[in-house]
Design a protein around this motif. Structure first.
Motif, PDB file in Angstrom:
ATOM      1  N   LEU A 184       0.837  -1.202   0.000  1.00  0.00           N
ATOM      2  CA  LEU A 184       0.000   0.000   0.000  1.00  0.00           C
ATOM      3  C   LEU A 184       0.875   1.256   0.000  1.00  0.00           C
ATOM      4  O   LEU A 184       0.539   2.251  -0.650  1.00  0.00           O
ATOM      5  N   SER A 185       1.994   1.193   0.719  1.00  0.00           N
ATOM      6  CA  SER A 185       2.913   2.332   0.766  1.00  0.00           C
ATOM      7  C   SER A 185       3.508   2.613  -0.613  1.00  0.00           C
ATOM      8  O   SER A 185       3.628   3.772  -1.032  1.00  0.00           O
ATOM      9  N   LYS A 186       3.868   1.555  -1.327  1.00  0.00           N
ATOM     10  CA  LYS A 186       4.423   1.718  -2.674  1.00  0.00           C
ATOM     11  C   LYS A 186       3.378   2.273  -3.643  1.00  0.00           C
ATOM     12  O   LYS A 186       3.688   3.109  -4.497  1.00  0.00           O
ATOM     13  N   PHE A 187       2.146   1.792  -3.505  1.00  0.00           N
ATOM     14  CA  PHE A 187       1.063   2.281  -4.366  1.00  0.00           C
ATOM     15  C   PHE A 187       0.806   3.766  -4.082  1.00  0.00           C
ATOM     16  O   PHE A 187       0.594   4.560  -5.002  1.00  0.00           O
ATOM     17  N   TYR A 188       0.840   4.162  -2.816  1.00  0.00           N
ATOM     18  CA  TYR A 188       0.654   5.560  -2.423  1.00  0.00           C
ATOM     19  C   TYR A 188       1.765   6.424  -3.021  1.00  0.00           C
ATOM     20  O   TYR A 188       1.502   7.511  -3.566  1.00  0.00           O
TER      21      TYR A 188
END
Length: 468
Positions: free
Chosen positions: A5-9
């Protein structure tokens, strides 16, 4: 999962940097050239049409629609956003905000004129509309129209309203009585007041904003003038600092995502919203004789937001002599600056201003949200659906008060980016309709008549609910 999720953000945040800046500048310059500098050569005409009453008594006037869009634009971003840009990017960010507003006026004109042309009729013969309507009608693409409506609901109902709630409570952090858990008290009170304000009809929302916005806007600018008079000896140095920093090679390109140019453009866009397709939702509700009239009026909203309110904040802070540093980013820099000039009165004034700005922003934003739900349903939502929509909106405002600052700004940046990447290309594709409408308006004005628009005579091939 958390890492993913952090990478997608981070991936989404990438598009809020130079891709969004490029789109914003290119779109604004393109519309400025195609409309032949409409925001400059027809600036005085904006004030003339603003005074006109609605064609049908009881319907929304140009002024009423302007106040709704200005309520959404003139909000906590005019205080917090300006402060953040100056503290993180430098004083030169102010210049790039001004630049964004100058070219953004043309973007606001085109999108609002299109919203008027393709607006839809309600059962009471009033109107609603926005980018979703002109995407479906002129581009014949229902899918992207729905995507835009959903994105705008997320942007304003979730992103911007949660950010406004966070910004409001953060303005009290400098007071000695504030404790970290107080954010939930402020969030609860804000949510309750919001719920009470939206319990009536959309016309009531328009009347509320039409009353509050002029009062708070004029009061804020007058207060800024007093600050400048008190700090008049600092003004020449302040102007030199803004211009020098704006064109400092290192400040512009050093760490581009956090540079003076990027922060100025991003905060300018967040504040005046020109080109992202929000204000057209208010513009479509105005009852006017020609679409261009509301397009001209909406240009004023960009001017009021950036050239008056944002500039007032920037000059109050920079003229105080308080050095902008990253630790003060947000409400604290504004409050420290005014405390330097007025003592304890300064922070109290900003807290009151934040309260009014946040409240009108919440109302203006939710007007957009309800407008998009009207598009999705094909009519105004029923009482039960409206209750659920308003209840969810109220809960989100409460939760927004306890968010982290970086997350609050990140969500708002991503949300507005989605809207801009849909709306600006669409306006470029179908912009010819707005340019012809402008030529038609100018032709009638030169003939000495009050312009009246007829869609078919101006080359509109699609069936419209109005202008036949």
């Amino acid at each position: 999962m958390k890492k993913m999720l952090s990478k997608f953000y981070d991936f989404l945040m990438y598009f809020t940097g130079w891709p969004l800046a490029t789109l914003l500048i290119a779109g604004g310059l393109y519309f400025t050239l195609r409309c032949r500098l409409v925001q400059f050569r027809m600036f005085t005409e904006c004030f003339r049409v603003l005074k006109e009453k609605p064609c049908t008594p009881g319907h929304v006037s140009s002024f009423g629609a302007l106040m709704v869009s200005t309520a959404s634009r003139v909000g906590t971003g005019n205080i917090i956003g300006v402060s953040t840009a100056i503290c993180l990017g430098g004083p030169g960010a102010v210049f790039w905000m001004w630049f964004t507003a100058l070219i953004g006026g043309a973007s606001a004109f085109v999108e609002s004129t299109l919203a008027q042309i393709y607006k839809r009729r309600k059962l009471d013969n009033s109107s609603y509309g926005g980018p979703s309507c002109y995407i479906e009608s002129a581009c014949h693409n229902k899918f992207f129209a729905l995507v835009f409506a959903l994105a705008l609901i997320f942007t304003y109902g979730v992103g911007y309203n949660m950010l406004a709630s966070y910004n409001l409570q953060s303005s009290f952090e400098t007071f000695s009585f504030y404790k970290p858990w107080h954010c939930w008290i402020f969030g609860g009170v804000t949510a309750l007041l919001f719920a009470l304000a939206i319990s009536g009809s959309s016309i009531r929302l328009v009347k509320t904003t039409a009353t509050l916005v002029p009062v708070m806007g004029v009061g804020y600018v007058l207060f800024a003038l007093i600050v400048l008079i008190i700090n008049i000896t600092n003004i020449p140095g302040m102007i030199v600092e803004i211009m020098r920093d704006a064109f400092n090679f290192k400040a512009i390109f050093g760490g581009f995502a956090g540079s003076v140019l990027m922060l100025g453009l991003k905060r300018g866009l967040y504040s005046n919203e020109a080109g992202i397709g929000s204000a057209p939702n208010a513009a479509a509700s105005a009852n006017v004789s020609h679409p261009v009239k509301q397009g001209l009026v909406q240009m004023l909203s960009v001017f009021i937001d950036t050239n008056l309110i944002c500039t007032a904040t920037a000059l109050m802070c920079l003229s105080s002599g308080v050095k902008p540093v990253s630790e003060l980013a947000g409400a604290m820099y504004v409050q420290h600056s005014l405390q330097e000039t007025f003592g304890i009165v300064g922070p109290i004034f900003i807290a009151i201003a934040m309260l009014l700005f946040a409240f009108t922003t919440l109302l203006g934003n939710f007007y957009y949200v309800e407008n998009c739900f009207a598009y999705i349903f094909g009519h105004q939502p029923g009482k039960r659906a409206l209750f659920i929509i308003r209840a969810v909106g109220t809960v989100l405002i409460f939760l927004g008060a306890g968010m982290r600052m970086d997350l609050a700004w990140g969500i708002a940046d991503i949300a507005q980016c989605i809207l801009a990447f849909i709306n600006i290309p669409v306006c470029i594709i179908i912009g010819g309709v707005a340019y012809r409408a402008l030529d038609n308006y100018i032709e009638q004005r030169r003939a000495g008549v009050d312009p009246i628009y007829k869609a078919q005579e101006c080359g509109v091939k699609e069936k419209t609910d109005f202008w036949q």
